[in-house]
Write an enzyme that holds these catalytic residues in place. Sequence first.
Site, short mmCIF file in Angstrom:
data_model
loop_
_atom_site.label_atom_id
_atom_site.label_comp_id
_atom_site.label_asym_id
_atom_site.label_seq_id
_atom_site.Cartn_x
_atom_site.Cartn_y
_atom_site.Cartn_z
N ASP A 1 95.53 96.78 47.48
CA ASP A 1 95.09 97.17 46.14
C ASP A 1 93.59 97.46 46.11
O ASP A 1 92.87 96.97 45.25
CB ASP A 1 95.47 96.08 45.12
CG ASP A 1 95.65 96.65 43.71
OD1 ASP A 1 95.68 97.89 43.57
OD2 ASP A 1 95.75 95.87 42.75
N LYS B 1 89.15 81.80 37.70
CA LYS B 1 90.30 82.60 37.29
C LYS B 1 91.38 81.62 36.85
O LYS B 1 91.79 80.77 37.62
CB LYS B 1 90.79 83.44 38.47
CG LYS B 1 91.89 84.40 38.15
CD LYS B 1 92.13 85.32 39.34
CE LYS B 1 93.24 86.31 39.08
NZ LYS B 1 93.45 87.19 40.25
N VAL C 1 89.60 85.45 33.39
CA VAL C 1 88.50 85.01 34.24
C VAL C 1 87.33 84.58 33.36
O VAL C 1 86.96 85.27 32.42
CB VAL C 1 88.05 86.14 35.20
CG1 VAL C 1 86.97 85.62 36.13
CG2 VAL C 1 89.22 86.67 35.99
#
Lengths: 340, 523
Positions: free
Chosen positions: B138, B43, B27
């Site tokens: 996540d 990214k 990134v």
Amino acid sequence: MKGLFKSKPKTPAEVVRQTRDLLVYADMNWNSRETKREEKMAELSKLIRELKSILYGNSESEPVTEACAQLTQEFFKENTLRLLIICLPKLNLEARKDATQVVANLQRQQVHSRLIASDHLEANKDLMDILISGYENMDIALHYGAMLRECIRHQSIARYVLESDHMKKFFDYIQLPNFDIASDASATFKELLTRHKSTVAEFLTKNYDWFFAEFNSKLLESANYITRRQAIKLLGDMLLDRSNSSVMMRYVSSKDNLRIMMNLLRESSKNIQIEAFHVFKLFAANQNKPPEIVSILIANRSKLLRFFSDFKMDKENEQFEADKAQVIKEIAALEPRDRP
Amino acid sequence: MGSCMYPVERGAYKLLSEIGSGVSAVVYKAQCLPLNSTVVAIKVIDLERSRPNLLDDVRRETKAMSLLSHPNILTAHCSFTVGRHLWVVMPYMAAGSLHSILSSSFPHGLPEPSIALLLKHTLLALHYLHAQGLLHRDIKASNILLDSNGSVKLADFGVSASIYEPLSSAATFSPFFNDLVGTPYWMAPEVIHSHVGYGFKADIWSFGITALELAHGRPPLSHLPPSKSLVIRITNRFRLNHDDHYHHHQYHYLDDEDAKKKNKKNKKKFSKGFKDMVASCLAQDPSKRPSAEKLLKHPFFKNCKSPDHLVRHVLQGLPVIEERLKESPSSVDGDDDDNNGSGGVTKIRRISGWNFNEDIFGLNPVFPCEKKEDPSPISSSFYSSSFLEGGGNDGDRKRDDHVKVREEENKKDDEIHEEGNDPGLLGWKSRTAETLVPGLISLLNSLSLEKEMVMNVLESCRGEGMGIGDWESKEEEREQRLVDMVGKLQRTVDGLTIQLKGESAKNAALEKELQGLKDKNLT
């Protein structure tokens, strides 16, 4: 206790009818008074969300088969689908997503064990034209694209799209600079060319010349890495499908195609090399190689054998190794046939 | 949609500096030149990385991002390919991830009012996602980003899934998934035992773990050395007797005086409301965990401060992202997994029982307490027999609702294991950042490696028998057989668990009936 005074819950058919009325309004009165329009559009969004929760259920309840059937029947009775598709650009993002999910779900709903969506689309094939043209409008491309992929689950609709002029446009759509849209278009393209085996075989046979000319020059020889990678994978999937065996035989008899595969084998990308190998092996394994194929392979024999001796997958793969051994054997055993 | 504004070509952007990296992505902080040099984050994902389904994951992520619109969710401005890389252009979140904020400035956790605010915004994002039929899968501090004005955004949809878009074409709409994703410390038990399937409540669990992470500066159990043997170590009986891993950690790592002070402070630090909120997220039974919507109504989230509060109390004096990166050059999070190439990994022990301990505000793991596990260095033959004893034991299987054991072995690990048994040697603080992440990655790696090995065995079983050549190949074969065995046992255990559930359901029904009959008799 607000609930006590609530009016009787609407039936699924009523929700559809109210949605349709508001869609008609949205379609016609785009220039009417601001505040009134906003109210109506908010109401419309709410109704579409309601349709979605009838079809998919919500956190409190599972979908009810009978309600889904009623909704589906009412939805396809008139032109609600067309209105919804046409008005989609006027909806806000959340309503667009809901509408897309509703349309997707309706393609799978059975009424009296019939997929009535299929019948409806058969009679309204031009809706596909609208959906496909969505790839030219960034704002709605992903919504129309998702609807389109659901519609081509019906074989007759997929056949319509395959045989239409739209097929040619896909070669450009899948190379659009916007990654999400290009990805969506390639997902649709792949679905069209792999889902309905017999239809695909028929299409490829009938349209062999222009289709593979485009496929080779625009996709396999594209300057774009991701285009080449996806195209070679798709080519392998198509040619290795049993139902396309005659197309495959034709493809592996062309020296131009062989040249393209050999170039792809030399790419620096492992993923592309591996996929190219799966197609290249068909050229080598062909027991009736035309003389021109044989002579290219013989002319490059030592280079090819050297290449294959170092060519490995990152993970060991028995099938790959067996295929490779076979290819090496075939190439090593080649004898020039044009000079008896 | 703002996406039209941002150009989709490389030349329009100027990369300034690297602000994070994973295995297959980096990134950057960058400027969009045609837009007044607006600062953005880009990214850059290498699409050529070996994991075969990476491309599909990336597609899912970018698609999810471009169809979402919520103030607390990080969405992409646009994405395009540059050679074999994908560039995803996103808003630049100047203050970085909560994980990096914790490790640079708040190693012992954030103050409660800030936590409440951060969690509330995260929960708003989660509520939005769930209402969309999306799972994040996540949730953790490193995926929660902060801007310099105190705005909070949930990021990283690499593993998210949609219930409206089944991955298989079989097309049954089910809010359950069976693939294993996520990062170990934050994973809910039902995700680890993925045969049960899991849904939105797994995100709620991870949310609860994230709350503990913000409160203590790290997720529960993370004081355990993050080597490959990490998971085994928790099974060490000696350690199990400690009732508090946070407490335990402090006891060992700080001076006694310091530890006492800290403990006192810590114990008083958190409100009843906070503890109660976290406890509800960490209920063993997913159905007992509240939905995101319900959780938002929890008193803990009433009277939250304004984002300004974060600016004043958290962001002030914080080193800029680039500086933080210099301090700990390790990756931003463990989101990418393949290739550590560390060879035959590892002993894996799964923990599936977690008891939330409200007093100490942390988790107590539940382990198979009678399992014969010798932590001493072991040869592969020892390993095999110990495994068979353990796994083949009927008593263990019955308890398997609580514990699954899967192991493989790696001799090297044992040394680390030994050394790590004396935690006093190692300063925890300095080690956290650089060792935690690789540890997580290697754990994840070992899981996928394990899966791969089982697959290999299955494949070779289908084919012809393996040639018995030299000695090494025999060893390999034996190892593979073991892995195969593990697979089989796992399946047996799964089968038994399902049977057990069926039986207890029957049992419950019968008891109810009996009660009904009794009641009748009484009346």
